[in-house]
Write an enzyme that holds these catalytic residues in place. Structure first.
Site, PDB file in Angstrom:
ATOM      1  N   ASP A 217       0.890  -1.317   0.126  1.00  0.00           N
ATOM      2  CA  ASP A 217      -0.076   0.052   0.035  1.00  0.00           C
ATOM      3  C   ASP A 217       0.698   1.353   0.139  1.00  0.00           C
ATOM      4  O   ASP A 217       2.064   1.208  -0.539  1.00  0.00           O
ATOM      5  CB  ASP A 217      -1.024  -0.092   1.287  1.00  0.00           C
ATOM      6  CG  ASP A 217      -2.089   0.821   1.011  1.00  0.00           C
ATOM      7  OD1 ASP A 217      -2.171   1.888   0.407  1.00  0.00           O
ATOM      8  OD2 ASP A 217      -3.278   0.109   1.362  1.00  0.00           O
ATOM      9  N   HIS A 240       2.218   2.101  -3.273  1.00  0.00           N
ATOM     10  CA  HIS A 240       1.314   3.177  -3.670  1.00  0.00           C
ATOM     11  C   HIS A 240       1.825   4.533  -3.613  1.00  0.00           C
ATOM     12  O   HIS A 240       1.081   5.420  -3.795  1.00  0.00           O
ATOM     13  CB  HIS A 240       0.008   2.823  -3.094  1.00  0.00           C
ATOM     14  CG  HIS A 240      -0.605   1.896  -3.359  1.00  0.00           C
ATOM     15  ND1 HIS A 240      -2.018   1.436  -3.128  1.00  0.00           N
ATOM     16  CD2 HIS A 240      -0.012   0.524  -4.194  1.00  0.00           C
ATOM     17  CE1 HIS A 240      -2.164   0.042  -3.464  1.00  0.00           C
ATOM     18  NE2 HIS A 240      -1.229  -0.289  -4.034  1.00  0.00           N
TER      19      HIS A 240
END
Ligand SMILES: *[C@@H]1O[C@H](CO)[C@@H](O)[C@H](O)[C@H]1NC(C)=O
Ligand SMILES: *[C@@H]1O[C@H](CO)[C@@H](O)[C@H](O)[C@H]1NC(C)=O
Length: 391
Positions: A217, A240
């Site tokens: 993430d 991310h």
């Protein structure tokens, strides 16, 4: 002769007494409290006993965790402490129990309300891969626990810590003042769900330098109430990217201000530098942000602001974000985009982005000039800007 001896004895006892009653540094080795390094026996009680002794020490205290693997059930190290400062020398690896044991807890290891704590070295092994597999298979599984959470700390130093395979976020800073994180490494699989690397919120004066973040993430996520954040010399990927947000889920939400990211490389990530808000009414804001000296290597969304986040399509469709974004500078951002649109400002119709500044930007896609896209965004440019600005 006798007087010389008397003087000698006097000095001997004088210094002996001083040595005895001057609080010097106190060291506490977890072995002495019964910790077992084989990785099989829960050592939580031993660690808590070592903590209690260090915390109660009138002198600066050091907790030593020698090499080895220590199975540790969910633990909370609480302050306030009598000791003016506590140093944890973590030479070994702390190993989390299975997610069936801690998967419903908020966090695995918690430090709470401690001043002047420093943590040197060590590895935390969250053993999250079974929980990721459960989530990826769509079975019903617990949310998981964050690996390491610090809350209510003043003057915290974390140096050279590695976090592996967290169930949820790796390291969380919440409600702290004065945090330095140096040489942190975070590693989890690219497809591991919700494994944010470093999450910071509701804190002031936080510095993150020389971090290597490879996770599923956000490499770094920045939540509400973050005021004064310096991020320097960071590698991110897979992951991310660095994200301010999601913000603006709630109406009453403290803003984010004074954030600098200087010197970062993003490699194969979903985003580079992002600001993300819910499409919902909110009194939140983002202001005074600098992203500079950034290298993008095959990044899907290198520069991105999105103000219409509505993941479940509940309680937000069709609504505008109330979060006001202003004074955001992008300076010296260069490299490659993995998609045609390398610069994307998708701002709120009711609260357009203001004071966006693009300076010395060069982003290419497929060896050609990339594109930029602006909705409700205003600002200025300086130096060269490729793709051409749409502000
Ligand atoms: C933390 O360290 C500072 C500076 O050394 C000192 O002034 C302060 O009293 C310490 N905090 C505690 C709770 O001892
Ligand atoms: C911004 O944050 C930095 C720490 O990153 C701090 O040194 C500086 O004083 C802050 N500036 C303002 C105007 O608050």
């Amino acid at each position: 002769m006798a007087s010389k001896l008397t003087i000698l004895l006097f000095f001997f006892f004088f210094f002996f007494t001083i040595a005895l009653f001057t609080p010097t540094k106190a060291a506490f080795n977890v072995f002495d409290f019964g910790a077992k390094p084989g990785g099989q026996t829960d050592s939580a009680k031993a660690f808590l006993a070592a903590w209690a002794a260090a915390c109660a020490s009138p002198a600066p205290a050091t907790i030593v965790v020698p090499k080895g693997r220590y199975l540790l059930n969910k633990v909370a190290f609480n302050g306030p402490c009598k000791s003016p400062s506590i140093k944890i020398q973590l030479q070994g690896t702390l190993v989390a129990p299975s997610y069936s044991v801690i998967g419903t807890a908020d966090q695995w290891i918690h430090f709470y309300r401690i001043d002047n704590l420093s943590v040197f070295g060590g590895t935390l092994d969250g053993q999250g891969s079974k929980l990721w597999a459960c989530k990826l298979a769509g079975r019903s599984c617990p949310d998981g626990a964050a690996t390491l959470v610090f809350s209510g700390m003043n003057n915290l130093l974390i140096n050279g810590l590695t976090s592996l395979n967290s169930e949820l976020a790796h390291i969380v800073i919440n409600g702290c003042n004065g945090v330095t994180m140096q040489g942190i490494m975070v590693i989890a699989a690219e497809n591991s769900p919700n494994t944010d690397g470093l999450h910071v919120q509701m804190s002031t004066a936080v510095t993150i330098t020389k971090a290597t973040l490879k996770t599923g993430d956000d490499c770094i996520s920045i939540g509400p109430g973050m005021n004064g954040l310096w991020i320097e010399d960071v590698f991110c990927g897979p992951g991310h990217g660095i994200s301010i947000g999601s913000l603006g889920k709630d109406m009453q939400e403290p803003g984010v201000q004074n954030v600098t990211v200087t010197g970062a490389t993003f490699s194969g990530t979903q985003n580079g530098v992002r600001i993300k808000t819910w499409g919902r009414p909110s009194l939140g804001f983002v202001k005074g942000v600098r992203f500079e000296h950034i290298v993008m290597q095959n990044v899907q969304n290198p520069i991105v602001i999105t103000q219409n986040y509505c993941p479940t399509q509940k309680n937000c469709p069709g609504q505008n974000s109330g979060v006001k974004i202003s004074d955001v500078t992008y300076n010296d951002v260069q490299g490659t985009s993995a998609t045609p649109v390398a610069v994307n400002f998708d701002c709120s119709p009711s609260n357009p982005c203001r004071g966006i500044k693009l300076q010395n930007i060069k982003l290419t896609y497929d060896n050609k000039q990339a594109q930029s896209s602006c909705t409700h965004a205003a600002g200025t440019t300086a130096g060269f800007v490729v793709p051409e600005s749409c502000l």
